[in-house]
Every structure is written in structure tokens, then in C-alpha cells.
Write a protein that holds these residues in place. Structure first.
Motif, short mmCIF file in Angstrom:
data_model
loop_
_atom_site.label_atom_id
_atom_site.label_comp_id
_atom_site.label_asym_id
_atom_site.label_seq_id
_atom_site.Cartn_x
_atom_site.Cartn_y
_atom_site.Cartn_z
N MET A 253 -58.61 -37.10 5.94
CA MET A 253 -59.17 -38.22 6.68
C MET A 253 -60.38 -38.73 5.92
O MET A 253 -61.20 -37.96 5.46
CB MET A 253 -59.56 -37.78 8.09
CG MET A 253 -60.37 -38.81 8.85
SD MET A 253 -60.95 -38.21 10.43
CE MET A 253 -59.65 -38.83 11.46
N SER A 254 -60.49 -40.01 5.77
CA SER A 254 -61.67 -40.57 5.12
C SER A 254 -62.74 -40.82 6.17
O SER A 254 -62.53 -40.68 7.37
CB SER A 254 -61.31 -41.86 4.39
OG SER A 254 -60.83 -42.81 5.31
N THR A 255 -63.91 -41.21 5.71
CA THR A 255 -65.02 -41.45 6.61
C THR A 255 -64.84 -42.77 7.36
O THR A 255 -64.15 -43.68 6.90
CB THR A 255 -66.35 -41.48 5.85
OG1 THR A 255 -66.30 -42.51 4.87
CG2 THR A 255 -66.63 -40.15 5.17
N VAL A 256 -65.49 -42.84 8.53
CA VAL A 256 -65.47 -44.05 9.34
C VAL A 256 -66.89 -44.58 9.45
O VAL A 256 -67.84 -43.80 9.50
CB VAL A 256 -64.87 -43.81 10.74
CG1 VAL A 256 -63.41 -43.43 10.66
CG2 VAL A 256 -65.64 -42.77 11.51
N ASP A 257 -67.01 -45.89 9.47
CA ASP A 257 -68.32 -46.52 9.62
C ASP A 257 -68.61 -46.70 11.11
O ASP A 257 -67.77 -47.19 11.86
CB ASP A 257 -68.35 -47.88 8.92
CG ASP A 257 -68.28 -47.74 7.41
OD1 ASP A 257 -68.92 -46.82 6.87
OD2 ASP A 257 -67.59 -48.57 6.77
N LEU A 258 -69.81 -46.30 11.51
CA LEU A 258 -70.22 -46.47 12.90
C LEU A 258 -71.34 -47.49 12.98
O LEU A 258 -72.10 -47.68 12.04
CB LEU A 258 -70.72 -45.14 13.49
CG LEU A 258 -69.71 -44.02 13.64
CD1 LEU A 258 -70.38 -42.78 14.24
CD2 LEU A 258 -68.53 -44.45 14.49
N THR A 259 -71.44 -48.11 14.15
CA THR A 259 -72.49 -49.07 14.45
C THR A 259 -73.09 -48.71 15.80
O THR A 259 -72.60 -47.80 16.49
CB THR A 259 -71.92 -50.50 14.51
OG1 THR A 259 -71.02 -50.58 15.63
CG2 THR A 259 -71.21 -50.90 13.24
N ALA A 260 -74.11 -49.46 16.21
CA ALA A 260 -74.70 -49.24 17.52
C ALA A 260 -73.65 -49.40 18.62
O ALA A 260 -73.68 -48.71 19.64
CB ALA A 260 -75.86 -50.22 17.74
N GLN A 261 -72.67 -50.28 18.40
CA GLN A 261 -71.64 -50.55 19.39
C GLN A 261 -70.58 -49.44 19.45
O GLN A 261 -69.93 -49.25 20.47
CB GLN A 261 -70.95 -51.89 19.13
CG GLN A 261 -71.82 -53.11 19.34
CD GLN A 261 -72.85 -53.32 18.21
OE1 GLN A 261 -72.63 -52.96 17.07
NE2 GLN A 261 -73.99 -53.90 18.57
N THR A 262 -70.38 -48.70 18.38
CA THR A 262 -69.31 -47.70 18.34
C THR A 262 -69.81 -46.25 18.38
O THR A 262 -69.00 -45.34 18.52
CB THR A 262 -68.44 -47.88 17.07
OG1 THR A 262 -69.27 -47.73 15.91
CG2 THR A 262 -67.78 -49.25 17.05
N LEU A 263 -71.11 -46.05 18.28
CA LEU A 263 -71.65 -44.69 18.22
C LEU A 263 -71.34 -43.88 19.47
O LEU A 263 -70.85 -42.76 19.38
CB LEU A 263 -73.16 -44.72 17.96
CG LEU A 263 -73.85 -43.35 17.91
CD1 LEU A 263 -73.28 -42.50 16.79
CD2 LEU A 263 -75.34 -43.52 17.76
N ASP A 264 -71.61 -44.43 20.65
CA ASP A 264 -71.39 -43.67 21.88
C ASP A 264 -69.94 -43.23 22.04
O ASP A 264 -69.67 -42.09 22.42
CB ASP A 264 -71.84 -44.46 23.11
CG ASP A 264 -73.36 -44.55 23.23
OD1 ASP A 264 -74.06 -43.73 22.60
OD2 ASP A 264 -73.84 -45.45 23.95
N ASP A 265 -69.01 -44.12 21.74
CA ASP A 265 -67.58 -43.76 21.84
C ASP A 265 -67.24 -42.64 20.87
O ASP A 265 -66.46 -41.74 21.20
CB ASP A 265 -66.69 -44.97 21.58
CG ASP A 265 -66.71 -45.96 22.73
OD1 ASP A 265 -67.09 -45.57 23.85
OD2 ASP A 265 -66.33 -47.13 22.51
N ALA A 266 -67.81 -42.68 19.68
CA ALA A 266 -67.52 -41.65 18.68
C ALA A 266 -68.05 -40.29 19.12
O ALA A 266 -67.44 -39.26 18.83
CB ALA A 266 -68.12 -42.04 17.34
N LEU A 267 -69.16 -40.28 19.83
CA LEU A 267 -69.77 -39.02 20.25
C LEU A 267 -69.21 -38.51 21.57
O LEU A 267 -69.37 -37.35 21.91
CB LEU A 267 -71.28 -39.16 20.34
CG LEU A 267 -71.99 -39.48 19.03
CD1 LEU A 267 -73.48 -39.60 19.26
CD2 LEU A 267 -71.66 -38.46 17.97
N ASP A 268 -68.55 -39.37 22.31
CA ASP A 268 -68.00 -39.01 23.61
C ASP A 268 -66.60 -38.44 23.46
O ASP A 268 -65.67 -38.86 24.14
CB ASP A 268 -68.01 -40.23 24.53
CG ASP A 268 -67.75 -39.85 25.98
OD1 ASP A 268 -68.02 -38.70 26.35
OD2 ASP A 268 -67.24 -40.72 26.73
#
Length: 128
Positions: A1-16
């Protein structure tokens, strides 16, 4: 799997999410960030059960400030939504592999219990 770019809008979903999420806070002008990038990418290809994410501190300045990023690269490790590691500085490959194994080995029932105890103590201290 390669890395994914996160933003302020996607951070919470990625951590949840359940499992391990690593976040590399970086910038294109940062020499150590550029040195760490290939090491991080290689690890992402070797551990397809882990989410490897990157946050560009230049494009996400408000988020970086809100989270308290003061030095880059900074690596954060989350497991089951709980931050279990944060350190500034580029890690060599073997150190990153060691970190991953340590995060995998955590007893998350114990970790979540300690977090709950700390939050309860902080709340009780604030009421005194």
C-alpha cells in the motif's frame, strides 16, 4: 500500500478507524523530510495492514499549528484511534520497523484504560 495524503477535512475519518495509522508531517523544503520520505514509502509497501499517511505542513498550516507541530518531520502513530507515539526527526528504516512492531504489540485494552484514568484524573483536578 502506498501512502495517502491527509488534510484537515480527512484527518478525523482516517483516525476514526481500527488498526494502525502512521502520519508523517512533512514539507517539500525540509531536507530531513526528503530523506525520510523513501524510507516511509518503503515501509508502506511492506506493511499493507497499516495506513501510512502524510500531511504537508505547507498546505495544512492551520492543522499543523492546531496539532502543535513545531518541528518536521514529525511522525505520529495511532492505534485504534489513540495516539501512542509522537516524535520529531527522521527515523532510519530499522528504527521505523522497530516502532511498527512496538505499536503492533501494544495491549490496547490496557492503553485505553490508562487514557480513561488520565482523563478522569484531569477532569477531577479541574473541578477542585
Amino acid at each position: 500500500m502506498s501512502t495517502v495524503d491527509l488534510t484537515a477535512q480527512t484527518l478525523d475519518d482516517a483516525l476514526d478507524t481500527e488498526g494502525i495509522t502512521l502520519i508523517d508531517w512533512w514539507a517539500s523544503w525540509c531536507g530531513p523530510c526528503m530523506k525520510f520520505g523513501p524510507i516511509y514509502e518503503k515501509a508502506s509497501e511492506q506493511h499493507d495492514d497499516i495506513t501510512f499517511a502524510k500531511i504537508n505542513t505547507e498546505t495544512e498550516q492551520e492543522l499543523s499549528t492546531a496539532v502543535g507541530i513545531s518541528s518536521i518531520p514529525t511522525l505520529m502513530a495511532f492505534r485504534d484511534g489513540v495516539m501512542v507515539f509522537q516524535q520529531a526527526g527522521a527515523l532510519p528504516g530499522p528504527a521505523l520497523d522497530n516502532l511498527i512492531e512496538q505499536v503492533r504489540a501494544l495491549d490496547m485494552v490496557e492503553v485505553k484504560q490508562k487514557v480513561a484514568e488520565q482523563e478522569a484524573a484531569a477532569a477531577a483536578g479541574g473541578q477542585a
